[in-house]
Design a protein around this motif. Structure first.
Motif, mmCIF file in Angstrom:
data_model
loop_
_atom_site.group_PDB
_atom_site.id
_atom_site.type_symbol
_atom_site.label_atom_id
_atom_site.label_comp_id
_atom_site.label_asym_id
_atom_site.label_seq_id
_atom_site.Cartn_x
_atom_site.Cartn_y
_atom_site.Cartn_z
ATOM 1 N N PRO A 97 -15.454 -22.774 39.700
ATOM 2 C CA PRO A 97 -14.953 -22.346 41.001
ATOM 3 C C PRO A 97 -15.640 -21.140 41.348
ATOM 4 O O PRO A 97 -15.654 -20.608 42.686
ATOM 5 N N ALA A 98 -16.615 -20.450 40.641
ATOM 6 C CA ALA A 98 -17.196 -19.116 40.990
ATOM 7 C C ALA A 98 -18.693 -19.308 41.242
ATOM 8 O O ALA A 98 -19.339 -19.514 40.204
ATOM 9 N N PRO A 99 -19.113 -19.356 42.421
ATOM 10 C CA PRO A 99 -20.522 -19.262 42.574
ATOM 11 C C PRO A 99 -21.515 -18.451 41.977
ATOM 12 O O PRO A 99 -22.392 -18.897 41.536
ATOM 13 N N ARG A 100 -21.080 -17.103 41.866
ATOM 14 C CA ARG A 100 -21.982 -16.382 41.184
ATOM 15 C C ARG A 100 -22.167 -16.405 39.934
ATOM 16 O O ARG A 100 -23.205 -16.506 39.134
ATOM 17 N N LEU A 101 -21.049 -16.813 38.967
ATOM 18 C CA LEU A 101 -21.233 -17.274 37.618
ATOM 19 C C LEU A 101 -21.880 -18.405 37.700
ATOM 20 O O LEU A 101 -22.795 -18.518 36.461
ATOM 21 N N LEU A 102 -21.823 -19.621 38.131
ATOM 22 C CA LEU A 102 -22.685 -20.600 38.135
ATOM 23 C C LEU A 102 -24.136 -20.192 38.335
ATOM 24 O O LEU A 102 -24.979 -20.763 37.633
ATOM 25 N N ASP A 103 -24.570 -19.457 39.287
ATOM 26 C CA ASP A 103 -25.932 -19.081 39.490
ATOM 27 C C ASP A 103 -26.282 -18.262 38.001
ATOM 28 O O ASP A 103 -27.543 -18.680 37.758
ATOM 29 N N LEU A 104 -25.583 -17.419 37.362
ATOM 30 C CA LEU A 104 -25.817 -16.924 36.230
ATOM 31 C C LEU A 104 -26.045 -18.225 35.080
ATOM 32 O O LEU A 104 -27.127 -17.923 34.023
ATOM 33 N N ALA A 105 -25.239 -18.981 35.040
ATOM 34 C CA ALA A 105 -25.331 -20.277 34.290
ATOM 35 C C ALA A 105 -26.839 -20.934 34.398
ATOM 36 O O ALA A 105 -27.311 -21.183 33.328
ATOM 37 N N VAL A 106 -26.999 -21.128 35.606
ATOM 38 C CA VAL A 106 -28.400 -21.840 36.016
ATOM 39 C C VAL A 106 -29.420 -21.027 35.476
ATOM 40 O O VAL A 106 -30.398 -21.724 34.844
ATOM 41 N N GLU A 107 -29.537 -19.661 35.536
ATOM 42 C CA GLU A 107 -30.664 -18.691 35.354
ATOM 43 C C GLU A 107 -30.710 -18.767 33.710
ATOM 44 O O GLU A 107 -31.899 -18.961 33.344
ATOM 45 N N ARG A 108 -29.669 -18.955 33.111
ATOM 46 C CA ARG A 108 -29.689 -19.085 31.536
ATOM 47 C C ARG A 108 -30.229 -20.429 31.164
ATOM 48 O O ARG A 108 -31.063 -20.244 30.044
ATOM 49 N N ALA A 109 -29.983 -21.182 31.662
ATOM 50 C CA ALA A 109 -30.498 -22.853 31.465
ATOM 51 C C ALA A 109 -32.053 -22.858 31.779
ATOM 52 O O ALA A 109 -32.736 -23.400 30.898
ATOM 53 N N HIS B 108 -13.096 -6.974 34.463
ATOM 54 C CA HIS B 108 -12.325 -8.080 34.372
ATOM 55 C C HIS B 108 -11.929 -8.368 36.022
ATOM 56 O O HIS B 108 -11.518 -7.578 36.617
ATOM 57 N N PRO B 109 -12.241 -9.833 36.531
ATOM 58 C CA PRO B 109 -11.937 -10.053 37.868
ATOM 59 C C PRO B 109 -10.616 -9.513 38.481
ATOM 60 O O PRO B 109 -10.403 -9.104 39.689
ATOM 61 N N VAL B 110 -9.473 -9.857 37.766
ATOM 62 C CA VAL B 110 -8.323 -9.279 38.174
ATOM 63 C C VAL B 110 -7.983 -8.267 38.368
ATOM 64 O O VAL B 110 -7.265 -7.800 39.159
ATOM 65 N N MET C 127 -7.445 -15.213 43.362
ATOM 66 C CA MET C 127 -8.230 -14.190 42.777
ATOM 67 C C MET C 127 -9.567 -14.767 42.617
ATOM 68 O O MET C 127 -9.709 -16.092 42.442
ATOM 69 N N ASP C 128 -10.451 -14.000 42.974
ATOM 70 C CA ASP C 128 -11.925 -14.369 42.941
ATOM 71 C C ASP C 128 -12.748 -14.172 41.612
ATOM 72 O O ASP C 128 -12.764 -12.923 41.132
ATOM 73 N N TRP C 129 -12.989 -15.041 40.689
ATOM 74 C CA TRP C 129 -13.575 -14.972 39.540
ATOM 75 C C TRP C 129 -14.962 -14.216 39.622
ATOM 76 O O TRP C 129 -15.627 -13.807 38.626
ATOM 77 N N ASP C 130 -15.517 -14.197 40.884
ATOM 78 C CA ASP C 130 -17.120 -13.595 41.201
ATOM 79 C C ASP C 130 -16.634 -11.976 41.198
ATOM 80 O O ASP C 130 -17.673 -11.318 41.222
ATOM 81 N N LEU C 131 -15.520 -11.364 41.217
ATOM 82 C CA LEU C 131 -15.456 -10.247 41.250
ATOM 83 C C LEU C 131 -15.706 -9.434 39.853
ATOM 84 O O LEU C 131 -15.787 -10.104 38.757
ATOM 85 N N GLY C 132 -16.007 -8.289 40.001
ATOM 86 C CA GLY C 132 -16.444 -7.441 38.636
ATOM 87 C C GLY C 132 -17.576 -8.040 37.900
ATOM 88 O O GLY C 132 -18.531 -8.441 38.408
ATOM 89 N N SER C 133 -17.509 -7.886 36.378
ATOM 90 C CA SER C 133 -18.623 -8.454 35.777
ATOM 91 C C SER C 133 -18.109 -9.350 34.618
ATOM 92 O O SER C 133 -18.214 -9.042 33.490
ATOM 93 N N TYR C 134 -17.429 -10.345 35.075
ATOM 94 C CA TYR C 134 -17.031 -11.270 34.027
ATOM 95 C C TYR C 134 -18.155 -11.889 33.062
ATOM 96 O O TYR C 134 -17.584 -12.265 31.958
#
Length: 266
Positions: free
Chosen positions: A60-72, A211-213, A1-8
């Motif tokens: 492991p989720a690229p989209r979530l990492l991008d959000l983290a980078v933006e926040r930082a 929820h991604p799942v 399952m892909d954690w980048d799905l939905g709006s985690y």
């Protein structure tokens, strides 16, 4: 399952109080190197960075990492984020003073491998603080329902269900058995986290939409003609567990485990 799905990211915002409790227990100091395993949108990592730590988040989720980078970047914090997973940390031995994981490492496919990796990258007196859900309450019941539906559909096990047999990341004895041979002492405290919404139905809509799942499961369950029944069953669980008749609230219990070596926290 892909954690980048939905709006985690919406769910991560609800988990912020737990991230605060984890980082408070880890007590990162200015200049320390801290690893956030399963960092998602960076909640725990950024809290540690605000304390002056130099932080690396892994997920492991690229989209979530991008959000983290933006926040930082928005907050001008000393944190970087890299693609990876708990079972294969791409860092040198003894790289970090501390590690945190807010409901992250608990999804490792192999708890033993993840534990050895965590122990490897921590310095001799390093410490780690992890949060894990207790297997009770409405959200746990919903997760079991979802796992059953997907198993009946011959789908892959959902990503937010622990591997079978599951490792009890919330249990002090299980943690001591896992981390004791790696030189860690273990201390566990229980906490609570409330989830609120204007009504059970609105919480249902956000849970199934964010929820991604659930987002990944919806096409499969729709194809089997089971989606609306699944919605009805989840709504029934939330309605039965509702603690606030004039609106909606459910409370989930979770554990914070502190792992310390000689000179560490536990």
């Amino acid at each position: 399952m892909d954690w980048d799905l939905g709006s985690y990211e919406a769910i991560a915002a609800q988990l912020e109080p737990a991230a605060e409790a984890v980082v408070e227990r880890a007590a990162p100091q200015s200049g320390e190197l801290v690893l956030d395993i399963g960092c998602g949108t960076g909640s725990a990592a950024l809290l540690a960075a605000r304390r002056g730590a130099q932080v690396v988040g892994v997920d492991p989720a690229p989209r979530l990492l991008d959000l983290a980078v933006e926040r930082a970047e928005d907050d001008e914090l000393d944190a970087r984020f890299v693609l990876g997973q708990a079972e294969k940390l791409r860092f040198d031995d003894r790289s970090f003073d501390a590690a945190v994981s807010n409901f992250g490492v608990i999804f490792a496919a192999d708890a033993s491998v993840a534990a050895h990796e965590l122990a490897r990258v921590l310095r001799p007196e390093g410490r780690a603080v992890l949060s894990a859900w207790l297997p009770e309450g409405a959200l746990a019941e919903v997760a079991r329902l979802r796992a059953r539906l997907l198993a009946e559909a011959d789908a892959a096990p959902p990503v937010d269900s622990p591997p079978r047999p599951p490792f009890a990341w919330h249990d002090p004895d299980a943690l001591a058995e896992l981390f004791g041979p790696l030189g860690f002492s273990v201390a566990v405290q229980e906490h609570e986290l409330a989830f609120t919404a204007p009504s059970p139905r609105e919480f249902l809509d956000s849970e199934l939409g964010d929820h991604p799942v659930w987002v990944g499961a919806q096409p499969l369950l729709q194809a089997r003609g089971e989606w609306e029944q699944a919605r009805a069953e989840v709504l029934e669980i939330f309605g039965r567990a509702n603690e606030r008749p004039e609106g909606f609230q459910i409370t989930s219990r979770y554990a914070i485990a502190t792992l310390g070596r000689a000179g560490g926290l536990a």
